[in-house]
Design a protein around this motif. Structure first.
Motif, PDB file in Angstrom:
ATOM      1  N   LEU A  97       0.808  -1.216   0.000  1.00 17.06           N
ATOM      2  CA  LEU A  97       0.000   0.000   0.000  1.00 17.06           C
ATOM      3  C   LEU A  97       0.838   1.261   0.000  1.00 17.06           C
ATOM      4  O   LEU A  97       0.463   2.259  -0.609  1.00 17.06           O
ATOM      5  CB  LEU A  97      -0.934  -0.006   1.222  1.00 17.06           C
ATOM      6  N   VAL A  98       1.970   1.247   0.687  1.00 11.08           N
ATOM      7  CA  VAL A  98       2.866   2.407   0.730  1.00 11.08           C
ATOM      8  C   VAL A  98       4.283   1.915   0.476  1.00 11.08           C
ATOM      9  O   VAL A  98       4.874   1.235   1.318  1.00 11.08           O
ATOM     10  CB  VAL A  98       2.796   3.127   2.092  1.00 11.08           C
ATOM     11  N   ARG A  99       4.823   2.264  -0.705  1.00 10.75           N
ATOM     12  CA  ARG A  99       6.152   1.786  -1.096  1.00 10.75           C
ATOM     13  C   ARG A  99       7.087   2.984  -1.264  1.00 10.75           C
ATOM     14  O   ARG A  99       6.834   3.872  -2.085  1.00 10.75           O
ATOM     15  CB  ARG A  99       6.064   0.987  -2.393  1.00 10.75           C
ATOM     16  N   THR A 100       8.168   2.995  -0.509  1.00 15.94           N
ATOM     17  CA  THR A 100       9.085   4.137  -0.545  1.00 15.94           C
ATOM     18  C   THR A 100      10.485   3.775  -1.018  1.00 15.94           C
ATOM     19  O   THR A 100      11.284   4.666  -1.298  1.00 15.94           O
ATOM     20  CB  THR A 100       9.187   4.785   0.851  1.00 15.94           C
ATOM     21  N   ASP A 101      10.807   2.498  -1.092  1.00 10.21           N
ATOM     22  CA  ASP A 101      12.171   2.089  -1.431  1.00 10.21           C
ATOM     23  C   ASP A 101      12.265   1.620  -2.883  1.00 10.21           C
ATOM     24  O   ASP A 101      11.412   0.879  -3.372  1.00 10.21           O
ATOM     25  CB  ASP A 101      12.636   0.951  -0.508  1.00 10.21           C
ATOM     26  N   PHE A 102      13.306   2.061  -3.575  1.00 10.32           N
ATOM     27  CA  PHE A 102      13.604   1.546  -4.913  1.00 10.32           C
ATOM     28  C   PHE A 102      14.135   0.115  -4.797  1.00 10.32           C
ATOM     29  O   PHE A 102      14.722  -0.248  -3.780  1.00 10.32           O
ATOM     30  CB  PHE A 102      14.655   2.435  -5.583  1.00 10.32           C
ATOM     31  N   PRO A 103      13.952  -0.701  -5.873  1.00  5.36           N
ATOM     32  CA  PRO A 103      13.282  -0.400  -7.139  1.00  5.36           C
ATOM     33  C   PRO A 103      11.763  -0.496  -7.023  1.00  5.36           C
ATOM     34  O   PRO A 103      11.234  -1.166  -6.148  1.00  5.36           O
ATOM     35  CB  PRO A 103      13.827  -1.470  -8.071  1.00  5.36           C
ATOM     36  N   HIS A 104      11.081   0.210  -7.949  1.00  5.17           N
ATOM     37  CA  HIS A 104       9.631   0.223  -7.978  1.00  5.17           C
ATOM     38  C   HIS A 104       9.105  -0.501  -9.218  1.00  5.17           C
ATOM     39  O   HIS A 104       9.818  -0.670 -10.213  1.00  5.17           O
ATOM     40  CB  HIS A 104       9.099   1.660  -7.992  1.00  5.17           C
TER      41      HIS A 104
END
Length: 472
Positions: A82-89
């Motif tokens: 739901l909440v993704r802040t770290d690469f890679p995306h």
């Protein structure tokens, strides 16, 4: 927060991407001219010069295309977090084409993976001398995710044949594999793309950038009840499967889900005197939606009260092209106009005719898309035919003391024009004839935009700390 806009003016260099910057602004040419901020629509380029983006303004920036130009797309909610802040995306989306021949059009279902960027400092570290500055700049270019070709994302694409240009396409929030498309033939279609999305999810390395094969996939429902083509379409975020579609003849039809199909009300909602350009359901009320029109009005409708608007207001002096209902502050609605202006209204005050909260005249060409951030209630993004994508934070006010401190840190790179609106947070350029933008609902700070020449995926550096509000 202090903002300024940076563009670097240089001699043309093959392979460089145009762009823009918010943060510490300056512009220079190949000669030793003083650094200055590039002002879109004001400053002119000399012969043989072009703008080059400052990579330190972005945590990520990439361009890609799916073949034909795309007028409309939608980001698909996925199950990756739901909440993704770290690469890679990784992102999933559906996009419709504008092909030269009607029979060449398709809907592209795509996955863009291995999006590898880097987090940057909004205010650069202090610089002791010119030699250090040159060294730092060179290092940044060599280690920049937006320039290093080895960090290219992987684009996987499936094509589904679509008769006619796709005017607009939207995925259902509750069932993202279900999508609705508006065609320039006057037909609205509902699609189930689960087969293609599952195939993309299972594939990790197959790179099918612009595959030639175009599948013939039958829609769930094909509706020809509108008397003309249209652009307005939206799924209800409250009632799964509930849909509304508006056409160029000023009519709006309600679609109600029933088992595995939809019942389309043959009697349309009527109240606008010209083309319905956009509509959106209320983020909190199941029976309420808003629409905007070429007639310059915004209408609020309640399906329980009949087929006429509950409220209609004169919002702009020209065509109202787009609207966006704030999902984090549901009393706020934004609208973009054909004259380049956009406004924000408080719906709690709409009956008293004093609902206008803010009105901006920064853009000088028609507004083509406007959308509130899903992670910050005071932030919204706007695109215009002036080839600018701008990001605004309505909570910002000019702070002279803070600006002076910021300028001292970055020395001569902060000579921003004094007449910039304090709410202007970021300016992105480089795409021609911008059509539509969307925030990624699950990746804070990420935007995707489409234009005549390409898609852009961008993550401005001064949005990297944006996170969803925490509910108690």
């Amino acid at each position: 927060m202090t903002r300024s806009i940076k563009q670097t003016k240089k001699k043309k260099t093959k392979g460089k991407t145009k762009g823009s910057k918010s943060g510490n602004g300056s512009a220079s040419s190949v000669s030793d001219t003083p650094a200055r901020v590039w002002r879109p629509g004001v400053d002119q380029l000399e012969e043989g010069e072009e703008l080059q983006f400052d990579p330190s303004a972005y945590n990520y920036l990439r361009a890609f295309n799916i073949g034909w130009p795309c007028l409309s797309f939608d980001i698909i909610r996925d199950s990756l977090g739901l909440v993704r802040t770290d690469f890679p995306h990784t992102i999933y989306a559906v996009a419709g084409t504008q092909a030269e021949v009607a029979t060449s059009n398709y809907i592209g279902i795509y996955k863009l993976s291995k999006i590898s960027g880097k987090r940057r400092e909004l205010v650069p570290s202090s610089i002791d001398n010119d030699s250090d500055a040159d060294s730092d700049s060179s290092s940044d270019d060599e280690d920049d995710g937006a320039l290093d070709e080895s960090t290219q994302p992987v684009l996987q694409l499936h094509k589904v044949a679509h008769q006619g240009c796709v005017n607009r396409i939207r995925a259902m929030g509750q069932k993202p594999h279900i999508c609705a498309s508006w065609a320039d033939t006057g037909v609205v279609q509902i699609w189930d793309f689960s087969t293609f999305l599952n195939a993309l999810a299972e594939s990790e390395t197959d790179k099918s950038n612009g595959a030639n094969n175009c599948r013939h996939h039958f829609p769930i429902l094909k509706h020809s009840g509108h008397t003309n083509e249209g652009y307005a379409i939206d799924w209800s975020p409250v009632v799964p499967g509930r849909l509304a579609t508006g056409d160029c003849d000023s009519f709006i039809h309600l679609w109600e889900p029933s088992s595995e199909t939809w019942n389309v009300d043959g009697k349309p909602f009527s109240g606008h005197t010209s083309s319905v350009e956009d509509l959106q359901w209320s983020p909190t009320e199941a029976d309420v939606f808003a629409s905007c029109s070429v007639d310059g009005t915004i209408a609020i409708w309640d399906t329980r009260l009949g087929k006429s608007p509950a409220i209609s207001i004169k919002a702009h002096n020209a065509d109202v092209n787009v609207i966006s209902w704030n999902r984090l502050a549901s009393c706020m609605i934004a609208s973009g106009c054909d004259d380049g202006t956009f406004s924000i209204r408080d719906l709690r005050l709409i009956k008293g005719d004093n609902s206008l909260v803010a009105h901006f005249e920064y853009h000088k060409h028609p507004i083509t898309s406007i959308e509130w951030s899903p992670h910050e209630p005071s932030t919204l993004a706007v695109s215009s035919e002036d080839s600018q994508l701008t990001i605004w934070d309505l909570s910002l006010e000019r702070d002279e003391e803070e600006e002076a401190e910021f300028k001292a840190k970055i020395k001569d790179q902060a000579n921003a024009p004094e007449d910039l609106p304090p709410q202007l947070l970021f300016v992105h350029q480089g795409q021609k004839d911008l059509k539509e933008l969307h925030w990624h609902q699950q990746i804070p700070g990420m935007l995707v935009s489409t234009a005549a020449d390409s898609f852009n995926v961008l993550m401005p550096v001064n949005l990297e700390n944006t996170l969803p509000p925490v509910s108690s």
